[in-house]
Design a protein around this motif. Sequence first.
Motif, PDB file in Angstrom:
ATOM      1  N   ASP A 199       1.805 -17.842   8.383  1.00  0.00           N
ATOM      2  CA  ASP A 199       1.244 -16.261   8.929  1.00  0.00           C
ATOM      3  C   ASP A 199       0.311 -15.600   7.977  1.00  0.00           C
ATOM      4  O   ASP A 199      -0.623 -14.918   8.490  1.00  0.00           O
ATOM      5  N   ARG A 217      -6.795 -22.517  15.308  1.00  0.00           N
ATOM      6  CA  ARG A 217      -6.280 -21.482  16.112  1.00  0.00           C
ATOM      7  C   ARG A 217      -5.484 -20.402  15.417  1.00  0.00           C
ATOM      8  O   ARG A 217      -5.332 -19.299  15.565  1.00  0.00           O
ATOM      9  N   SER A 225     -10.399 -13.447   9.250  1.00  0.00           N
ATOM     10  CA  SER A 225     -11.477 -12.517   9.076  1.00  0.00           C
ATOM     11  C   SER A 225     -10.888 -11.094   8.623  1.00  0.00           C
ATOM     12  O   SER A 225     -11.586 -10.506   7.972  1.00  0.00           O
ATOM     13  N   ASN A 226      -9.699 -10.747   8.781  1.00  0.00           N
ATOM     14  CA  ASN A 226      -9.177  -9.528   8.360  1.00  0.00           C
ATOM     15  C   ASN A 226      -8.101  -9.659   7.318  1.00  0.00           C
ATOM     16  O   ASN A 226      -7.776  -8.504   6.888  1.00  0.00           O
ATOM     17  N   GLY A 230      -8.528 -18.246  13.390  1.00  0.00           N
ATOM     18  CA  GLY A 230      -9.294 -17.597  14.266  1.00  0.00           C
ATOM     19  C   GLY A 230     -10.709 -17.945  14.406  1.00  0.00           C
ATOM     20  O   GLY A 230     -11.364 -17.494  15.424  1.00  0.00           O
ATOM     21  N   ARG A 286      -3.167 -16.229   9.249  1.00  0.00           N
ATOM     22  CA  ARG A 286      -3.734 -15.937  10.639  1.00  0.00           C
ATOM     23  C   ARG A 286      -4.835 -14.840  10.605  1.00  0.00           C
ATOM     24  O   ARG A 286      -4.674 -13.919   9.772  1.00  0.00           O
ATOM     25  N   ASP A 287      -5.770 -14.660  11.700  1.00  0.00           N
ATOM     26  CA  ASP A 287      -6.872 -13.811  11.616  1.00  0.00           C
ATOM     27  C   ASP A 287      -7.535 -13.682  10.486  1.00  0.00           C
ATOM     28  O   ASP A 287      -7.555 -12.556   9.834  1.00  0.00           O
TER      29      ASP A 287
END
Lengths: 262, 262
Positions: free
Chosen positions: A10, A83, A16-17, A86, A13-14
């Motif tokens: 986790d 995945r 870029s942020n 991102g 995850r994502d």
Amino acid sequence: MTQADDPGVDDFRDLSNADRRPDRPGGRGLVIAEGVAVVERLIASPYPVRALLGVRRRIDQLAESIDDLDVPAYVADPDVMARVVGFHLNRGVLAVADRTPPVDLARMASSARRLAVLEGVGDHENLGSLFRNAAAFGIDGVLLGPGCSDPLYRRSIRVSMGHVLRVPFARLPEWPGDLKWLRHEGFRVVALTPRTASPVSLREAGLERGRVAMLLGSEGPGLTEEAIGAADVAAGIPMADGVDSLNVATSAAIAFHAAGGC
Amino acid sequence: MTQADDPGVDDFRDLSNADRRPDRPGGRGLVIAEGVAVVERLIASPYPVRALLGVRRRIDQLAESIDDLDVPAYVADPDVMARVVGFHLNRGVLAVADRTPPVDLARMASSARRLAVLEGVGDHENLGSLFRNAAAFGIDGVLLGPGCSDPLYRRSIRVSMGHVLRVPFARLPEWPGDLKWLRHEGFRVVALTPRTASPVSLREAGLERGRVAMLLGSEGPGLTEEAIGAADVAAGIPMADGVDSLNVATSAAIAFHAAGGC
């Protein structure tokens, strides 16, 4: 092999942020390293590593470095990694770490000989390059005035090749008042600027002598008058006619080199 | 207002390929400038401008500079520009120019005092940054050894902020034989490398004295042994432990500054 829905990844995850500063809405402020060399520098840094995620070959390359770390190293296929984070990654391995508490300004100033002080360096790439140069020339710390972006933003870490992780930095709360405080602490504050009418040369500025704080502004607007006015002296790097400025990280490198006694 | 199918703007079509070198398959080798400042530098350069394409506001900003130019300036909407060039442009104006015949090596060497000589600098951004620094410090010319990319590639021009357009450059046909030729022409060839066992410092290398050719390699592999062996002396920039190299454009800036008498 780790799957994309594994809660263990986790942190990744994502991506870029994920490095958004913790003082911003939704910010987690994770320190993210990409690629074998930068991950190694993260492991050697004061930032406590939380986890690694990478393809088999890259995790294997890091085996020795992570041997003593008590953190999970997730192995995944490139598609699974893409995945999770991102987007598609070129470097095959990532590590995340927590931030550390801010460096104590007074302590940094008491032990440093050469500091860089930045005003308005908002560009993440310039900031990363500047930290790389600060590390290369053994600058003892970087002080961030107003308008500077976050040195631990993912892009800055990458451009710095991870060297931002070894240079202590702190934000200055009072501007330009803290420049006076630095002078009171025994630092000669030298403003690097091409704009004053008659700047001294770097050699005349004697950056290699005593305790010195090198004040650098962004390459567009440059240093504010307030900052220049609060410095002990303004020094310029002579340039050819028709060229108005150098990249701020390049100016910094020239000054840092001079401060080591070029 | 110009439409996307206007044959007048054919020079600007498929811009990602239009700057491919003329000696490559399908290469046109156009010199492409983006943005008001860089277009102004193109106009001031020796490269003969063929045409401009821009939004109204940007073309208006350039009115004075293009007043004496007998070339078409096409005004178009941003959408039309994007359709012509093949991607969305941020800077609102472009100019294209022809290349000029290669600079005569013997003539460049006869009049120059300070030259940069590059080996293996294949990265377009590094090359552009290096030329920007060469312009800033008034280097008389850049000589390209093997493995160097094209300084007139669009990305290099942009990163150099157009300053690549004012620095003469030429390719060296014989490597490292041409380094001997430079020495025969009266240049002291100083290899910038962190790799030799006991390099002299930049100050000891005396870059500010006489005619000097500063030899720089890419930051990964660095200069080849052949190139270092063909130089008069190897000079190093002292760096902190754990930092293996500087960006090549940064090393160049430090050397160029020293060659001006830092």
